[in-house]
Write a protein that holds these residues in place. Structure first.
Motif, mmCIF file in Angstrom:
data_model
loop_
_atom_site.group_PDB
_atom_site.id
_atom_site.type_symbol
_atom_site.label_atom_id
_atom_site.label_comp_id
_atom_site.label_asym_id
_atom_site.label_seq_id
_atom_site.Cartn_x
_atom_site.Cartn_y
_atom_site.Cartn_z
ATOM 1 N N VAL A 123 0.860 -1.185 0.000
ATOM 2 C CA VAL A 123 0.000 0.000 0.000
ATOM 3 C C VAL A 123 0.895 1.233 0.000
ATOM 4 N N SER A 124 0.708 2.112 -0.973
ATOM 5 C CA SER A 124 1.551 3.303 -1.088
ATOM 6 C C SER A 124 1.112 4.395 -0.124
ATOM 7 N N LEU A 125 2.093 5.002 0.544
ATOM 8 C CA LEU A 125 1.829 6.154 1.399
ATOM 9 C C LEU A 125 1.912 7.463 0.621
ATOM 10 N N ALA A 126 2.090 7.363 -0.699
ATOM 11 C CA ALA A 126 2.162 8.565 -1.531
ATOM 12 C C ALA A 126 0.775 9.161 -1.767
ATOM 13 N N VAL A 127 -0.260 8.369 -1.493
ATOM 14 C CA VAL A 127 -1.639 8.838 -1.678
ATOM 15 C C VAL A 127 -2.438 8.535 -0.414
ATOM 16 N N GLU A 128 -3.641 9.071 -0.343
ATOM 17 C CA GLU A 128 -4.495 8.844 0.825
ATOM 18 C C GLU A 128 -4.839 7.368 0.957
ATOM 19 N N LEU A 129 -4.798 6.859 2.176
ATOM 20 C CA LEU A 129 -5.088 5.457 2.413
ATOM 21 C C LEU A 129 -6.528 5.124 2.052
ATOM 22 N N ASP A 130 -6.703 4.015 1.355
ATOM 23 C CA ASP A 130 -8.035 3.500 1.041
ATOM 24 C C ASP A 130 -8.230 2.259 1.907
ATOM 25 N N LEU A 131 -8.774 2.458 3.109
ATOM 26 C CA LEU A 131 -8.906 1.355 4.060
ATOM 27 C C LEU A 131 -9.842 0.265 3.548
ATOM 28 N N GLY A 132 -10.859 0.663 2.805
ATOM 29 C CA GLY A 132 -11.787 -0.323 2.261
ATOM 30 C C GLY A 132 -11.102 -1.263 1.288
ATOM 31 N N ARG A 133 -10.198 -0.735 0.479
ATOM 32 C CA ARG A 133 -9.473 -1.588 -0.474
ATOM 33 C C ARG A 133 -8.520 -2.516 0.267
ATOM 34 N N ILE A 134 -7.898 -2.026 1.314
ATOM 35 C CA ILE A 134 -7.023 -2.887 2.114
ATOM 36 C C ILE A 134 -7.828 -4.054 2.686
ATOM 37 N N GLU A 135 -9.028 -3.765 3.177
ATOM 38 C CA GLU A 135 -9.883 -4.823 3.730
ATOM 39 C C GLU A 135 -10.218 -5.865 2.674
ATOM 40 N N ARG A 136 -10.440 -5.432 1.439
ATOM 41 C CA ARG A 136 -10.723 -6.379 0.351
ATOM 42 C C ARG A 136 -9.535 -7.311 0.112
ATOM 43 N N PHE A 137 -8.350 -6.730 -0.002
ATOM 44 C CA PHE A 137 -7.159 -7.549 -0.217
ATOM 45 C C PHE A 137 -6.981 -8.544 0.924
ATOM 46 N N LEU A 138 -7.194 -8.077 2.142
ATOM 47 C CA LEU A 138 -7.001 -8.944 3.303
ATOM 48 C C LEU A 138 -8.022 -10.074 3.325
ATOM 49 N N ALA A 139 -9.259 -9.788 2.923
ATOM 50 C CA ALA A 139 -10.280 -10.834 2.885
ATOM 51 C C ALA A 139 -9.876 -11.954 1.927
ATOM 52 N N LEU A 140 -9.390 -11.577 0.751
ATOM 53 C CA LEU A 140 -8.949 -12.577 -0.220
ATOM 54 C C LEU A 140 -7.714 -13.317 0.281
ATOM 55 N N ALA A 141 -6.823 -12.596 0.959
ATOM 56 C CA ALA A 141 -5.603 -13.225 1.472
ATOM 57 C C ALA A 141 -5.940 -14.256 2.543
ATOM 58 N N TRP A 142 -6.786 -13.881 3.517
ATOM 59 C CA TRP A 142 -7.172 -14.842 4.559
ATOM 60 C C TRP A 142 -7.884 -16.047 3.949
ATOM 61 N N GLU A 143 -8.758 -15.787 2.982
ATOM 62 C CA GLU A 143 -9.516 -16.881 2.364
ATOM 63 C C GLU A 143 -8.591 -17.854 1.646
ATOM 64 N N SER A 144 -7.486 -17.356 1.127
ATOM 65 C CA SER A 144 -6.552 -18.216 0.375
ATOM 66 C C SER A 144 -5.855 -19.240 1.261
ATOM 67 N N GLY A 145 -5.782 -18.951 2.554
ATOM 68 C CA GLY A 145 -5.042 -19.835 3.457
ATOM 69 C C GLY A 145 -3.661 -19.304 3.780
ATOM 70 N N ALA A 146 -3.268 -18.186 3.163
ATOM 71 C CA ALA A 146 -1.959 -17.576 3.429
ATOM 72 C C ALA A 146 -2.056 -16.608 4.601
ATOM 73 N N GLN A 147 -0.911 -16.241 5.167
ATOM 74 C CA GLN A 147 -0.847 -15.250 6.231
ATOM 75 C C GLN A 147 -0.656 -13.877 5.604
ATOM 76 N N PRO A 148 -1.619 -12.958 5.778
ATOM 77 C CA PRO A 148 -1.468 -11.628 5.190
ATOM 78 C C PRO A 148 -0.444 -10.782 5.946
ATOM 79 N N VAL A 149 0.188 -9.877 5.219
ATOM 80 C CA VAL A 149 1.095 -8.882 5.780
ATOM 81 C C VAL A 149 0.848 -7.588 5.002
#
Length: 365
Positions: A123-149
């Motif tokens: 996630v780039s700090l060069a622009v305003e954080l999009d927390l909703g998009r981060i949540e989407r990525f994390l949902a897919l990451a957890w669902e995959s079985g991997a550990q998100p970072v």
């Protein structure tokens, strides 16, 4: 162990080959097929690293019409030792799989990477954080079985430590149970922890175009293996410098899969992943009066009570509702009966919410 098996281990171990993979591959070895890991896929062809070197093979033989069963980067496969063209005959059962929905109206899933241990969301700090998009990525990451970072890139663009601390705190609240790292590839800050994390197993780099994934990949690999182009000043987005998913062996151990920037991050049957992202809401829901509480207007709703007391931010609840509804809709697109039930339930909850609001207005007047 035969000399051939020993050769497999010495060459393939840096790519994640282990005793379990060897046992699963044994029937294919008996048929004279070669073991290898897919490091790149494009146009129905793939590059596979094997004990004898990197081979090019055709993937058409492996269920080409099912988008979730096509060969993808990260797969361990059984490939023919020769032939023109040479074919992949099978892939070994995946330990994890990162899947998103496609833009198709048929509710199809697209597999992005297989056998991943860590899902690194850049996630780039060069622009305003999009927390909703981060949540989407994390949902897919957890669902995959991997550990998100979550890796907040371009930290050098936020020189004020107080501001940076607030940004990190916002992301940590959005990502319960997920490590949040701040790094600057240019200033070489914060990279030690990330290098240590990716030093074992397989990691996949995810994020929007312009998030700094290719720069991170170059730093982790120790050489310029990925083309890097400057992001636009207006929105921080860059052109897609990575156009395929590439699996790269890291000098300190572990392997890394770099992916193209993802414009769309659609959920695909990710209810468990959504629940993990919003674990605090799931915990609160256990105290709701009704087991099927929709957290809309029901009496005795512990989630709504937490919103009223300020324990739970309104934004989190709204994001949770949005992702759960989206996920239900994606699942229901392949089930007409379920789709009908969901529509009825949405209408019922909407009517209940409207009635509750009208009752409140009546009390106010």
């Amino acid at each position: 162990m035969s000399s051939s098996s020993a050769a497999d281990f010495s060459v393939l171990a840096p790519y994640g080959w282990d005793e379990t993979w060897a046992k699963e591959f044994a029937p294919y070895a008996a048929d004279g097929l070669l073991a290898g890991r897919v490091v790149r896929v494009d146009r129905g062809q793939c590059d596979i690293v094997t004990a004898g070197g990197t081979l090019r093979a055709d993937t058409a033989f492996v269920t080409p019409h099912d988008p979730l069963r096509v060969v993808c980067t990260g797969d361990w496969v059984a490939v023919e030792p020769g032939g023109n063209p040479r074919y992949v005959r099978a892939y070994l059962p995946r330990r994890t799989a990162f899947v998103r929905s496609t833009s198709s109206k048929r509710s199809e899933g697209q597999i992005l990477a297989a056998n991943v241990d860590h899902a690194i969301v850049a996630v780039s700090l060069a622009v305003e954080l999009d927390l909703g998009r981060i949540e989407r990525f994390l949902a897919l990451a957890w669902e995959s079985g991997a550990q998100p970072v979550v890796v907040l890139t371009k930290a050098d663009l936020v020189p004020d430590p107080v501001t940076l601390a607030h940004l990190v705190q916002d992301v940590e609240t959005t990502a319960p149970g997920v490590p949040v790292l701040t790094v600057s590839a240019i200033a070489k800050d914060g990279l030690d922890v990330l290098v240590s994390l990716v030093g074992s197993g397989t990691s996949v780099l995810l994020g929007q175009s312009g998030a700094g994934k290719s720069t991170l990949a170059n730093v982790l690999v120790g050489e310029d293996v990925m083309d890097v182009r400057a992001a636009r000043d207006v929105d921080g987005k860059g052109r897609h410098t990575t156009t395929t998913r590439n699996l790269l062996a890291l000098p300190g151990g572990g392997v890394l899969i770099d992916t193209p920037g993802l414009r769309g991050v659609g959920l695909f049957d990710a209810e468990t992943g959504v629940g993990q992202v919003f674990s605090e809401i799931e915990q609160l829901a256990a105290d709701c009066r009704f087991s099927d509480c929709g957290h809309e207007s029901e009496p005795g709703c512990a989630v709504l009570r937490a919103v009223e007391t300020g324990e739970l931010p309104v934004r989190r609840l709204e994001s949770y509702r949005k992702l759960m509804r989206e996920n239900q809709w994606i699942v229901a697109k392949t089930d007409a009966r379920l789709r009908s039930e969901i529509k009825k339930d949405w209408k019922k909850r909407g009517a209940e919410g409207k009635a509750a609001m009208e009752a409140k207005r009546g009390r106010w007047h």
